[in-house]
Write an enzyme that holds these catalytic residues in place. Structure first.
Site, PDB file in Angstrom:
ATOM      1  N   GLU A   1      10.234  12.448 -34.524  1.00  0.00           N
ATOM      2  CA  GLU A   1       9.469  12.882 -35.693  1.00  0.00           C
ATOM      3  C   GLU A   1       8.054  13.258 -35.243  1.00  0.00           C
ATOM      4  OE1 GLU A   1       9.584  10.047 -38.896  1.00  0.00           O
ATOM      5  OE2 GLU A   1       8.217  11.226 -40.146  1.00  0.00           O
TER       6      GLU A   1
ATOM      7  N   ASN B   1       9.698  11.071 -42.807  1.00  0.00           N
ATOM      8  CA  ASN B   1       8.782  11.284 -43.924  1.00  0.00           C
ATOM      9  C   ASN B   1       7.930  12.536 -43.712  1.00  0.00           C
ATOM     10  OD1 ASN B   1       9.785   8.884 -44.925  1.00  0.00           O
ATOM     11  ND2 ASN B   1       8.067   7.640 -44.222  1.00  0.00           N
TER      12      ASN B   1
ATOM     13  N   ASN C   1      14.704  14.183 -46.584  1.00  0.00           N
ATOM     14  CA  ASN C   1      14.659  12.859 -45.968  1.00  0.00           C
ATOM     15  C   ASN C   1      14.302  11.800 -47.002  1.00  0.00           C
ATOM     16  OD1 ASN C   1      14.269  10.948 -43.578  1.00  0.00           O
ATOM     17  ND2 ASN C   1      12.269  10.812 -44.578  1.00  0.00           N
ATOM     18  N   GLU C   2      15.069  10.732 -47.056  1.00  0.00           N
ATOM     19  CA  GLU C   2      14.764   9.545 -47.882  1.00  0.00           C
ATOM     20  C   GLU C   2      14.166   9.913 -49.240  1.00  0.00           C
ATOM     21  OE1 GLU C   2      12.597   6.575 -45.596  1.00  0.00           O
ATOM     22  OE2 GLU C   2      14.380   6.170 -44.394  1.00  0.00           O
TER      23      GLU C   2
ATOM     24  N   TYR D   1      16.714  -0.459 -41.193  1.00  0.00           N
ATOM     25  CA  TYR D   1      15.971  -1.122 -40.118  1.00  0.00           C
ATOM     26  C   TYR D   1      16.005  -2.616 -40.405  1.00  0.00           C
ATOM     27  CZ  TYR D   1      13.919   3.537 -39.301  1.00  0.00           C
ATOM     28  OH  TYR D   1      13.712   4.879 -39.049  1.00  0.00           O
TER      29      TYR D   1
ATOM     30  N   GLU E   1      19.172   7.088 -39.335  1.00  0.00           N
ATOM     31  CA  GLU E   1      18.017   6.268 -38.928  1.00  0.00           C
ATOM     32  C   GLU E   1      18.484   4.827 -38.889  1.00  0.00           C
ATOM     33  OE1 GLU E   1      14.082   6.605 -40.681  1.00  0.00           O
ATOM     34  OE2 GLU E   1      14.447   8.730 -41.122  1.00  0.00           O
TER      35      GLU E   1
ATOM     36  N   GLN F   1      13.305   5.513 -33.204  1.00  0.00           N
ATOM     37  CA  GLN F   1      13.303   6.880 -32.761  1.00  0.00           C
ATOM     38  C   GLN F   1      13.476   6.902 -31.241  1.00  0.00           C
ATOM     39  OE1 GLN F   1      10.137   9.212 -34.565  1.00  0.00           O
ATOM     40  NE2 GLN F   1      10.451   8.301 -36.590  1.00  0.00           N
TER      41      GLN F   1
HETATM   42  O1  AHR Z   1      11.346   6.282 -38.585  1.00  0.00           O
HETATM   43  C1  AHR Z   1      10.163   6.050 -39.292  1.00  0.00           C
HETATM   44  C2  AHR Z   1      10.286   6.370 -40.757  1.00  0.00           C
HETATM   45  O2  AHR Z   1      11.198   5.496 -41.356  1.00  0.00           O
HETATM   46  C3  AHR Z   1      10.825   7.727 -41.107  1.00  0.00           C
HETATM   47  O3  AHR Z   1       9.861   8.704 -41.113  1.00  0.00           O
HETATM   48  C4  AHR Z   1      11.373   7.522 -42.474  1.00  0.00           C
HETATM   49  O4  AHR Z   1      12.429   8.394 -42.779  1.00  0.00           O
HETATM   50  C5  AHR Z   1      11.771   6.064 -42.502  1.00  0.00           C
HETATM   51  O5  AHR Z   1      11.287   5.415 -43.621  1.00  0.00           O
END
Ligand code: AHR
Length: 492
Positions: free
Chosen positions: A26, A71, A171-172, A243, A291, A348
């Protein structure tokens, strides 16, 4: 402690799509600038890409890289990153409160991806923008026509289309932190219309719609149902993000998050099939886990960091040994769900929540999580077999029985190899492991690689690699050390 894994040659889950070993870059912190791109670095090539970083990425063998966010993409104007670099605008990035120089854009990234031997998974901005800019972007990237954006690409030096075949519809979009966050209805509509124009420009592409940003989002489930109601006929995959962290410093419970991820995948696949049935569709929408990682120490860091810096140190999670154990388990979860998960992106790849770290102007090194990721990508290819495990259990915080043994078994027909990945989640006892492989007569254990540290909190730095794999001597019995990740290779 004793445990057993049983698998049969004909009892399969599915063939693994190698794209489950993808990653993500990113425009965030030092992922692009001073990560993959640092023209002044001694190892930089004529395009400014760090050679030492590329070498480490090649060691991982990353089939696909999601780009440019995250993001970031929800406020991104892709045209800012093409053509003459001296004319590119410097802009505010409202996702991470930094300054984007636009010295790298799709022109550069597609060249970098070729060098990394990776396919691009391109995300379009469905935050501040919509179908119009998405159709222009795909014309720029993939069209061979005598039309404005295809000709603009030619003018910028790229005669041949970039031929990007995998596209994310935003995204999200379920998260209120997203620039121009949307309700499921709003997103479902704009994603459908964007999907239509993208596929009209290039019918060969595959599309990923946004699912939930986390299994614990209050809208999880309903978001998927509504979005799929709109998009089902136009998309190929639904995304999942997740995550995990160990804020409570409860390692056993932390390692049980692999089961949480497994549930998330299975429930989301069920929702896809529910909509398939409702629509009487013959098409199956599969999953893109685009992700996933361990991430908690540096969450929300952008909120307290100095604003409007260029390439600041942001989200540079320092992974320890227990993180590598969970990352190893999460990879097994992806492998064991390969009938539905076709794409996965470790979030990432460089500096930002990443297996690879760099020093500006200096060295590049491997974090602890580099190793389970590398071995999964290099050896986890072929067909995942269904397994039956026998193992003692412990209780998670949800009071679920969690087996100490977590594993996956993959048959690589080409190489005539059976590869077993296994984590012993006991923090107290070694595990004597019995592996029964029916239909693989004559196969014996040829290699045992172990990742172990007596210190769950051990980390790697540029000076010292405390956590690294070791080859174990082969003996009659297989012993998995307490708190260890293992790869066992059986061959004829
Ligand atoms: O990977 C970091 C961030 O985590 C990304 O930009 C977003 O998509 C997620 O919330």
């Amino acid at each position: 402690m004793k445990a057993k894994i049983s698998a049969k040659r004909e009892n399969i889950i599915d063939k693994i799509d190698r794209r489950i070993y993808g990653s993500f870059i990113e425009h965030l912190g030092r992922a692009v600038y001073n990560g993959i791109y640092e023209p002044e670095h001694p190892s930089a090539d004529d395009q400014g890409f760090r050679g030492d970083v590329l070498e480490l990425i090649k060691e991982l063998s990353v089939p696909v890289v999601r780009y440019p966010g995250g993001n970031f993409v929800s406020g991104y104007n892709w045209e800012d990153g093409i053509g003459d670099k001296s004319k590119r605008p410097q802009k505010l990035d409202l996702a991470w409160l930094t300054v984007e120089t636009n010295q790298v854009g799709i022109d550069e990234f597609q060249a970098w991806a070729k060098k990394a031997n990776s396919e691009i998974m391109m995300a379009v901005n469905l935050g501040t923008r919509g179908p119009d800019e998405a159709r222009e972007l795909i014309e720029y990237c993939n069209s061979d026509t005598n039309t404005y954006f295809a000709n603009l690409r030619r003018k910028n030096g790229f005669e041949k289309p970039f031929d990007i075949k995998l596209w994310c519809l935003g995204n999200e979009m379920d998260g209120d932190w997203q620039i121009c966050h949307k309700t499921a209805e709003e997103y479902g509509r704009v994603a459908t219309e964007t999907a239509k124009v993208l596929k009209w420009v290039d019918p060969q592409i595959e599309l990923v719609a946004c699912g939930s940003s986390d299994p614990h989002m209050p809208t999880y489930g309903e978001w998927e149902r509504t979005v799929l109601d709109h998009t089902y006929d136009y998309i190929d995959y639904l995304s999942l993000h997740c995550y995990y962290g160990n804020k409570e410093n409860d390692t056993k419970n932390f390692l049980a998050r692999a089961e949480d991820m497994d549930n998330f995948i299975k429930k989301t696949a069920q929702i896809c099939d529910e909509i398939k049935a409702k629509k009487n569709s013959t098409k199956t929408v599969n999953l893109s886990f685009d992700e996933w990682n361990v991430w908690y120490r540096t969450k929300d860091e952008e909120k307290t960091a100095e604003r409007w810096q260029i390439a600041p140190y942001l989200l540079e999670e320092k992974f320890n040994f227990e993180d590598a154990l969970l990352v190893g388990c999460m990879l097994m979860t992806l492998q064991n769900n390969c009938d539905r998960v076709k794409i996965g992106c470790l979030a990432q790849l460089v500096n930002v929540i990443a297996p690879i770290m760099t020093e500006n102007g200096g060295s590049a090194w491997k974090q602890t999580i580099f190793y389970p990721y590398m071995y999964a990508s290099l050896y986890g290819n072929g067909t995942t077999l269904k397994t039956e495990n026998e193992s003692d259990t412990y209780k998670s915080k949800e009071n679920t029985d969690i087996p100490y043994l977590y594993s996956s078994v993959i048959y690589n027909e080409e190489k005539e190899q059976v590869v077993v990945f296994a984590v012993n989640r006991s923090l107290e006892s070694d595990m004597e492991l019995d592996v029964s492989l029916e239909g693989f007569e004559g196969y014996t254990l040829k290699e045992h690689i172990e990742l172990y540290s007596s210190d769950l909190k051990a980390t790697n730095t540029k000076e010292c690699e405390q956590v690294k794999p070791q080859s174990k001597a082969i003996s009659k019995s297989i012993l998995l050390s307490k708190q260890s990740w293992n790869m066992l290779i059986f061959e004829k």
